[in-house]
Design an enzyme around this catalytic site. Structure first.
Site, PDB file in Angstrom:
ATOM      1  N   SER A   2       1.047  -1.249  -0.211  1.00  0.00           N
ATOM      2  CA  SER A   2       0.065  -0.491   0.059  1.00  0.00           C
ATOM      3  C   SER A   2       0.933   1.397   0.143  1.00  0.00           C
ATOM      4  O   SER A   2       0.301   2.464   0.817  1.00  0.00           O
ATOM      5  CB  SER A   2      -0.899   0.188   1.118  1.00  0.00           C
ATOM      6  OG  SER A   2      -0.274   0.021   2.300  1.00  0.00           O
ATOM      7  N   ASN A  22      -2.837  -2.558  12.534  1.00  0.00           N
ATOM      8  CA  ASN A  22      -4.573  -1.962  11.973  1.00  0.00           C
ATOM      9  C   ASN A  22      -5.374  -1.448  12.990  1.00  0.00           C
ATOM     10  O   ASN A  22      -5.994  -0.825  12.148  1.00  0.00           O
ATOM     11  CB  ASN A  22      -5.019  -3.796  12.520  1.00  0.00           C
ATOM     12  CG  ASN A  22      -5.266  -5.124  12.073  1.00  0.00           C
ATOM     13  OD1 ASN A  22      -3.995  -4.986  11.754  1.00  0.00           O
ATOM     14  ND2 ASN A  22      -5.047  -5.997  12.888  1.00  0.00           N
ATOM     15  N   THR A  30     -39.511  23.810 -16.246  1.00  0.00           N
ATOM     16  CA  THR A  30     -39.056  22.335 -15.478  1.00  0.00           C
ATOM     17  C   THR A  30     -38.959  21.141 -17.154  1.00  0.00           C
ATOM     18  O   THR A  30     -39.711  22.146 -18.028  1.00  0.00           O
ATOM     19  CB  THR A  30     -39.913  22.046 -15.170  1.00  0.00           C
ATOM     20  OG1 THR A  30     -41.434  22.561 -15.895  1.00  0.00           O
ATOM     21  CG2 THR A  30     -40.479  22.886 -14.162  1.00  0.00           C
ATOM     22  N   HIS A  31     -38.750  20.567 -17.141  1.00  0.00           N
ATOM     23  CA  HIS A  31     -38.745  19.366 -18.161  1.00  0.00           C
ATOM     24  C   HIS A  31     -37.530  19.694 -19.011  1.00  0.00           C
ATOM     25  O   HIS A  31     -37.792  20.006 -20.266  1.00  0.00           O
ATOM     26  CB  HIS A  31     -39.285  18.929 -18.529  1.00  0.00           C
ATOM     27  CG  HIS A  31     -40.585  18.436 -17.968  1.00  0.00           C
ATOM     28  ND1 HIS A  31     -40.250  17.373 -17.221  1.00  0.00           N
ATOM     29  CD2 HIS A  31     -41.506  19.284 -17.542  1.00  0.00           C
ATOM     30  CE1 HIS A  31     -42.162  16.943 -16.484  1.00  0.00           C
ATOM     31  NE2 HIS A  31     -42.577  18.148 -16.244  1.00  0.00           N
ATOM     32  N   SER A  57     -10.529  23.566 -30.016  1.00  0.00           N
ATOM     33  CA  SER A  57     -10.460  22.536 -30.676  1.00  0.00           C
ATOM     34  C   SER A  57      -9.331  22.447 -30.752  1.00  0.00           C
ATOM     35  O   SER A  57      -8.606  23.690 -32.054  1.00  0.00           O
ATOM     36  CB  SER A  57     -11.367  22.591 -31.662  1.00  0.00           C
ATOM     37  OG  SER A  57     -11.589  21.713 -32.876  1.00  0.00           O
ATOM     38  N   LYS A  93     -13.243  27.275 -31.988  1.00  0.00           N
ATOM     39  CA  LYS A  93     -14.433  26.712 -30.816  1.00  0.00           C
ATOM     40  C   LYS A  93     -13.453  27.356 -29.154  1.00  0.00           C
ATOM     41  O   LYS A  93     -12.687  27.574 -29.298  1.00  0.00           O
ATOM     42  CB  LYS A  93     -14.137  25.625 -31.213  1.00  0.00           C
ATOM     43  CG  LYS A  93     -14.216  24.585 -31.709  1.00  0.00           C
ATOM     44  CD  LYS A  93     -16.247  24.363 -31.884  1.00  0.00           C
ATOM     45  CE  LYS A  93     -16.594  22.982 -31.260  1.00  0.00           C
ATOM     46  NZ  LYS A  93     -17.440  22.675 -29.943  1.00  0.00           N
ATOM     47  N   ASN A 119     -14.350  25.764 -26.007  1.00  0.00           N
ATOM     48  CA  ASN A 119     -15.352  24.457 -25.614  1.00  0.00           C
ATOM     49  C   ASN A 119     -15.532  24.881 -23.906  1.00  0.00           C
ATOM     50  O   ASN A 119     -13.847  24.777 -23.342  1.00  0.00           O
ATOM     51  CB  ASN A 119     -15.092  22.997 -25.376  1.00  0.00           C
ATOM     52  CG  ASN A 119     -15.010  23.286 -27.025  1.00  0.00           C
ATOM     53  OD1 ASN A 119     -15.501  23.385 -27.372  1.00  0.00           O
ATOM     54  ND2 ASN A 119     -14.212  22.254 -27.502  1.00  0.00           N
ATOM     55  N   GLU A 136     -16.860  20.441 -18.184  1.00  0.00           N
ATOM     56  CA  GLU A 136     -17.856  18.490 -18.590  1.00  0.00           C
ATOM     57  C   GLU A 136     -16.575  17.973 -18.173  1.00  0.00           C
ATOM     58  O   GLU A 136     -17.440  16.512 -17.697  1.00  0.00           O
ATOM     59  CB  GLU A 136     -16.808  18.488 -20.413  1.00  0.00           C
ATOM     60  CG  GLU A 136     -17.892  19.322 -20.933  1.00  0.00           C
ATOM     61  CD  GLU A 136     -17.291  19.713 -22.165  1.00  0.00           C
ATOM     62  OE1 GLU A 136     -17.335  18.883 -23.678  1.00  0.00           O
ATOM     63  OE2 GLU A 136     -16.724  20.741 -22.986  1.00  0.00           O
ATOM     64  N   TYR A 146      -9.998  -7.478  11.085  1.00  0.00           N
ATOM     65  CA  TYR A 146      -9.128  -6.497  10.340  1.00  0.00           C
ATOM     66  C   TYR A 146      -9.151  -7.936   9.418  1.00  0.00           C
ATOM     67  O   TYR A 146      -8.935  -8.372   9.617  1.00  0.00           O
ATOM     68  CB  TYR A 146      -7.926  -6.331  10.386  1.00  0.00           C
ATOM     69  CG  TYR A 146      -7.421  -6.252   9.441  1.00  0.00           C
ATOM     70  CD1 TYR A 146      -7.807  -4.595   8.700  1.00  0.00           C
ATOM     71  CD2 TYR A 146      -6.437  -6.092   8.749  1.00  0.00           C
ATOM     72  CE1 TYR A 146      -6.752  -3.704   7.946  1.00  0.00           C
ATOM     73  CE2 TYR A 146      -5.435  -6.124   8.067  1.00  0.00           C
ATOM     74  CZ  TYR A 146      -5.544  -4.492   7.301  1.00  0.00           C
ATOM     75  OH  TYR A 146      -4.892  -3.984   6.303  1.00  0.00           O
ATOM     76  N   GLN A 199      -7.828  -2.764   2.696  1.00  0.00           N
ATOM     77  CA  GLN A 199      -6.757  -2.164   1.827  1.00  0.00           C
ATOM     78  C   GLN A 199      -6.970  -1.167   1.223  1.00  0.00           C
ATOM     79  O   GLN A 199      -6.506   0.038   0.555  1.00  0.00           O
ATOM     80  CB  GLN A 199      -4.820  -2.223   1.887  1.00  0.00           C
ATOM     81  CG  GLN A 199      -4.260  -2.050   1.620  1.00  0.00           C
ATOM     82  CD  GLN A 199      -2.786  -2.584   1.471  1.00  0.00           C
ATOM     83  OE1 GLN A 199      -2.335  -3.383   3.076  1.00  0.00           O
ATOM     84  NE2 GLN A 199      -1.955  -3.086   0.497  1.00  0.00           N
TER      85      GLN A 199
HETATM   86  N1  ARG Z   1      -1.302  -1.700   4.777  1.00  0.00           N
HETATM   87  C1  ARG Z   1      -2.576  -2.304   5.663  1.00  0.00           C
HETATM   88  C2  ARG Z   1      -4.107  -1.047   5.334  1.00  0.00           C
HETATM   89  O1  ARG Z   1      -4.170  -0.146   4.543  1.00  0.00           O
HETATM   90  C3  ARG Z   1      -2.223  -1.529   6.952  1.00  0.00           C
HETATM   91  C4  ARG Z   1      -2.394  -2.387   8.270  1.00  0.00           C
HETATM   92  C5  ARG Z   1      -1.445  -3.878   7.861  1.00  0.00           C
HETATM   93  N2  ARG Z   1      -2.373  -5.216   8.784  1.00  0.00           N
HETATM   94  C6  ARG Z   1      -2.016  -6.277   8.775  1.00  0.00           C
HETATM   95  N3  ARG Z   1      -2.311  -7.105   9.879  1.00  0.00           N
HETATM   96  N4  ARG Z   1      -1.462  -6.720   7.830  1.00  0.00           N
HETATM   97  O2  ARG Z   1      -4.486  -1.611   5.653  1.00  0.00           O
END
Ligand code: ARG
Length: 491
Positions: A24, A109, A154-155, A276, A282, A284, A289, A316, A321
């Site tokens: 992560s 966690n 409306t509409h 464009s 143009k 735009n 958008e 957990y 993650q």
């Molecule tokens: N990178 C993990 C997350 O975002 C952190 C917690 C990881 N915990 C574990 N028991 N592997 O959730």
């Protein structure tokens, strides 16, 4: 040094693809600062509770400050997340004897849940500032256009005359509810999971009140299992963001159609337009958008969060993650969109003359004409509706009293002029500005009424601003306090 996490239980190292799949680290940039604060608060508490020695605590705190100074780039990105990578860097700097004690009574966690809440809280606070700034833009635009008459729809069909102020204030009211929703969500985000450890809390005598307070949270979360496993606060925020984006997307849609030649009500500032590559003439409305398009990204993030959370057993699970990048993306897109909308509106050219010209088109005063017949000729509204409906089959949007009488004879066998309807009353009913002036009930577009609505709105914006600065101050004071406690400790 060897992988401080895997070296005990596991004998094999992951290959690069497996590392990328499970890591992560990329998303964790978002919580780097939060993680340092969480580590500082946890360490101070461990020290105060006598769980670690002061001498070790001091080393940890100094090491953490050094890591904060160096920035995230110095960390080893081959680790699976920021928490373990940061701890490994700490051990590199101060050694395992002291550094290896920081994670006492804690799990990644509760750590990650705390970090996400910490970072998201900051995002909500800055989103609130952006939303309030947008409210100011809408209010000042409305003040300028109290008498800018335009057709209301409306509409997407011309319906009744209104004013540009009334239209803009409608969006401001919707966004005000969004602000209230952000503040309400904030109260459920700003809770502290720290001390829940893996899920069953810990046998160490932690002071959870202390860490919650020093990190600026309103209180610790109660059940340690819930603390690590719930992500409903992410779902709630993503829903709030989605609502904001839906409101912005509708505004964007109006800017887009109003910029077209058929409407020509407004022109976006060149900053917010594109051109464009082939059609040299143009201009735009790309920013608007993209805002309409990006609402899909935010709503998609909400769906992803819902599906990720659904069916997960307590407590957990690593699936969680996958939730984090969704909230990061939806939050940053939402804030940027709010700022872009404020920019587009504050620089917008409003073609009051075109709006005014178009205001009567499509017989927008038909309702007022029917109402006038009710008031002046004392006929039931449904009858007036039939008479005006019949008149509107013709091409004229300005029927004369004679034309009205001719139809009324076929409908009720009587001329309305014989019942008191005058040419003057008809003329006034057909005047778009007169229509607007008469809509003076609470919430209506009459300039006098709009002035009141705007003043009320300004009062509420002021109140929201002081509420928001209170929230900011509480967090700032807590974090400044934490940093100064740390500094005192290491002196
Ligand atoms: N990178 C993990 C997350 O975002 C952190 C917690 C990881 N915990 C574990 N028991 N592997 O959730």
């Amino acid at each position: 040094m060897s992988d401080i996490l895997r070296r005990g239980r596991l004998s094999k190292s992951p290959d690069e693809e497996m590392r990328n799949y499970t890591s992560s680290m990329a998303a964790d940039k978002w919580i780097f600062e939060a993680d340092v604060y969480v580590d500082l608060a946890h360490t101070l508490m461990l020290e105060k509770q006598g769980i670690i020695l002061k001498s070790d605590g001091r080393k940890i705190l100094s090491g953490l400050l050094q890591i904060r100074e160096e920035g995230m780039e110095k960390l080893d990105f081959s680790y699976e997340d920021i928490h373990i990578s940061l701890e490994s860097r700490l051990i590199d700097i101060i050694g395992a004897e002291a550094g290896g004690r920081m994670h006492s009574g804690r799990s990644r966690n509760d750590e990650v849940a705390t970090c996400i809440r910490f970072a998201l809280r900051g995002e909500l606070l800055s989103l609130l500032d952006d939303l309030v700034a947008l409210q100011h833009v809408l209010v000042s635009l409305s003040r300028k256009h109290l008498t800018t008459v335009m057709p209301g729809f409306t509409h997407l069909q011309h319906a009744q005359p209104t004013t540009f102020a009334h239209h803009m204030m409608a969006h401001a009211d919707a966004l005000e509810r969004d602000i209230e929703r952000v503040i309400s969500a904030y109260s459920r985000v700003n809770l502290c999971p720290l001390g829940a450890a893996a899920f069953a809390s810990t046998g160490f005598n932690l002071d959870r009140e202390m860490t919650a307070k020093s990190l600026g949270f309103s209180k610790p979360m109660t059940n340690s299992m819930d603390a690590v496993s719930s992500r409903d606060f992410l779902i709630e925020c993503a829903a709030v963001f989605s609502n904001i984006m839906i409101n912005l997307s509708r505004m964007a849609e109006e800017l887009i159609i109003w910029s077209g030649q058929e409407f020509n009500f407004v022109e976006l500032d060149d900053t917010y337009a594109s051109t464009s590559s082939i059609m040299p003439q143009k201009k735009n409305p790309d920013t608007a958008e993209l805002m309409r398009g990006k609402s899909g990204t935010v709503i998609g993030a909400l769906s992803a969060l819902l599906v990720t959370a659904k069916g997960l057993p307590l407590s957990y699970n690593r699936d969680l993650q996958e939730a984090t990048p969704n909230i990061i993306r939806s939050s940053s897109v939402t804030s940027a969109s709010v700022r872009m909308m404020a920019g587009m509106l504050s620089t917008l050219t409003v073609r009051a003359d075109v709006m005014q010209r178009q205001a009567p088109a499509g017989f927008t005063s038909a309702t007022e004409l029917a109402d006038t017949m009710v008031r002046e000729a004392k006929i039931p509204f449904r009858t007036a509706h039939q008479i005006v409906g019949t008149l509107s089959r013709g091409t004229s949007i300005e029927p004369t009293l004679e034309e009205i009488d001719a139809v009324s004879v076929t409908v009720i066998g009587e001329k309305l002029s014989a019942r008191g309807l005058t040419q003057k009353a008809v003329k006034d009913a057909l005047d778009p500005m007169e229509n607007v002036k008469r809509r003076a009930v609470l919430g209506g577009p009459a300039p006098e009424q709009m002035k009141k609505s705007i003043s009320e709105k300004e009062k509420r914006i002021n109140a929201l601003e002081s509420q928001i600065s209170g929230l900011n101050a509480a967090v700032e004071n807590a974090l400044n306090g934490l940093v100064s406690d740390v500094q005192k400790e290491i002196q």
